[in-house]
Design an enzyme around this catalytic site. Structure first.
Site, PDB file in Angstrom:
ATOM      1  N   HIS A  69       9.076   1.255  -6.461  1.00  0.00           N
ATOM      2  CA  HIS A  69      10.081   1.062  -7.512  1.00  0.00           C
ATOM      3  C   HIS A  69       9.562   0.222  -8.673  1.00  0.00           C
ATOM      4  CE1 HIS A  69      11.578  -3.065  -6.363  1.00  0.00           C
ATOM      5  NE2 HIS A  69      11.298  -2.688  -5.138  1.00  0.00           N
ATOM      6  N   ASP A 170       7.373  -7.672  -6.358  1.00  0.00           N
ATOM      7  CA  ASP A 170       8.328  -6.734  -5.751  1.00  0.00           C
ATOM      8  C   ASP A 170       8.933  -5.903  -6.872  1.00  0.00           C
ATOM      9  OD1 ASP A 170      10.389  -5.429  -4.487  1.00  0.00           O
ATOM     10  OD2 ASP A 170      11.531  -7.237  -4.007  1.00  0.00           O
ATOM     11  N   GLU A 201      15.967   0.287  -7.605  1.00  0.00           N
ATOM     12  CA  GLU A 201      15.914   0.020  -6.165  1.00  0.00           C
ATOM     13  C   GLU A 201      16.666  -1.256  -5.821  1.00  0.00           C
ATOM     14  OE1 GLU A 201      14.399  -1.543  -2.294  1.00  0.00           O
ATOM     15  OE2 GLU A 201      14.382  -2.497  -4.266  1.00  0.00           O
ATOM     16  N   GLU A 202      16.532  -2.260  -6.685  1.00  0.00           N
ATOM     17  CA  GLU A 202      17.070  -3.587  -6.362  1.00  0.00           C
ATOM     18  C   GLU A 202      18.598  -3.632  -6.381  1.00  0.00           C
ATOM     19  OE1 GLU A 202      15.381  -5.875  -5.132  1.00  0.00           O
ATOM     20  OE2 GLU A 202      13.311  -5.724  -5.824  1.00  0.00           O
ATOM     21  N   HIS A 310      11.449 -12.396  -3.987  1.00  0.00           N
ATOM     22  CA  HIS A 310      12.568 -12.659  -4.905  1.00  0.00           C
ATOM     23  C   HIS A 310      12.539 -14.079  -5.465  1.00  0.00           C
ATOM     24  CE1 HIS A 310      15.329  -8.978  -3.931  1.00  0.00           C
ATOM     25  NE2 HIS A 310      14.062  -8.647  -4.070  1.00  0.00           N
TER      26      HIS A 310
HETATM   27 ZN   LIG Z   1      11.161  -4.014  -3.500  1.00  0.00          ZN
END
Ligand SMILES: [Zn+2]
Length: 341
Positions: A69, A170, A201-202, A310
């Site tokens: 992503h 990420d 995606e998140e 994150h």
């Molecule tokens: Zn991810």
């Protein structure tokens, strides 16, 4: 270092991708960067109606789809106080302990400072809910900032030996791994290989299903980061940083079938790739949605171990990244069995 050399170097690739601004729903800059990067290595590409970038190499064997992503977590301005301070809601899994004193970056490059109510009082021991935070864009060009504008936490990527540290790893590290795999395949692969760079995606893996529907693959593999269990007093998770790529067995949205597990493990062992078996009792990836498309798609996931997911200092190891690239190119060339026979 010329452009070609840069694309062989994982640290450089990750830095080039992770410092691009792109919260969920606003991935256009990341997509443009990726389109330019992969152009020499792909035979076809398109952008679908939701904004996923899908590329293809090869046309033999069976169809395999890898997905990483493009989006990163961020913030959406919800309200501007008469004093000018900006209130915000999260885009994706924003963690309150990471916020105080951080810098919020808007698409035009304006940088705001994130503050919290009662910093020297109650906030020292108890962080408030998100409505107790604000962004200070005072005395800049930001006088006209209004609700509806997105921002991300500033990301600057650094390295420390083999470790790579920054925000938005990420999943820009997953994107970087796919770019490197395309580079290494050099348009030569036994299967018909698709790579999807997905949106949103998140906020609930919204891009993955349409991307998979467009390809109709025989097998789908999500490529994303996974939290490690090797920091002091952390969750008991089996994956460790620097111990190789991770082959997912389970997370909260996916149970990889024994047949897909066995195919991935056999491929890793055949190529002498260092791998770990990943079981994650939190979180999910694009694979959650990919498996549910059409009449069901055999689906697995390859993970890059990552500490401090994150936060603005997500940390991966370049050796794990290279092992992940090797597994992806191995799978791209591996005979694909009938998983449901
Ligand atoms: Zn991810």
């Amino acid at each position: 270092m010329d452009q070609e050399d840069r694309q062989k170097n994982m640290k450089e690739l990750i830095k080039q991708l992770a410092e691009v601004w792109g919260p969920s729903g606003y991935e256009h800059r990341v997509r443009a960067t990726l389109q330019a990067m992969v152009a020499p290595y792909v035979e076809a590409s398109y952008v679908d109606g939701l904004g996923n970038l899908i590329v293809r190499v090869g046309n033999g064997g069976k169809k395999i789809l890898f997905a990483a992503h493009m989006d990163q977590i961020g913030m959406m301005i919800t309200y501007r106080e008469p004093s000018g301070f900006l209130r915000f809601s999260p885009i994706g899994g924003l963690l309150r302990p990471t916020l105080v004193g951080q810098r919020a970056v808007f698409e035009d490059g304006t940088v705001g400072t994130i503050g919290v109510h009662d910093q020297w009082g109650t906030a020292r021991t108890h962080l408030p809910d998100l409505d107790g935070f604000f962004i200070d864009v005072s005395d800049g060009q930001g006088g006209d900032f209004q609700h509806g504008q997105p921002a991300v936490i500033e990301s600057r990527v650094i390295s420390r030996g083999s470790r790579i540290v920054g925000g938005a790893l990420d999943d820009r590290v997953g994107c970087a791994v796919l770019v490197k795999a395309l580079h290494d395949l050099n348009k030569q692969c036994a299967n018909t290989v698709y790579m999807a760079f997905t949106v949103q995606e998140e906020v609930g893996e919204r891009g993955a299903a349409p991307a998979t529907f467009g390809v109709q693959p025989d097998v789908a593999i999500a490529v994303d980061v996974t939290p490690t269990g090797d920091e002091p007093k952390n969750l008991k998770l089996p994956v460790q940083l620097g111990a190789g790529t991770a082959i997912k067995i389970q997370d909260q949205g996916l149970l990889v079938s024994p047949a897909v597990q066995a195919w991935m493990v056999a491929t890793a062992e055949q190529h002498e790739i260092r791998y770990q078996r990943e079981v994650l009792h939190m979180g999910r990836t694009d694979a959650t949605q990919m498996q549910l498309v059409g009449r069901g798609i055999p689906t697995g996931a390859v993970s890059i171990p990552c500490r401090y997911v994150h936060t603005p200092s997500e940390t991966v190891d370049e050796h794990d990244c290279y092992q992940t690239v090797a597994l992806i190119t191995g799978l791209a060339n591996a005979p694909i069995p009938d998983f449901v026979a």
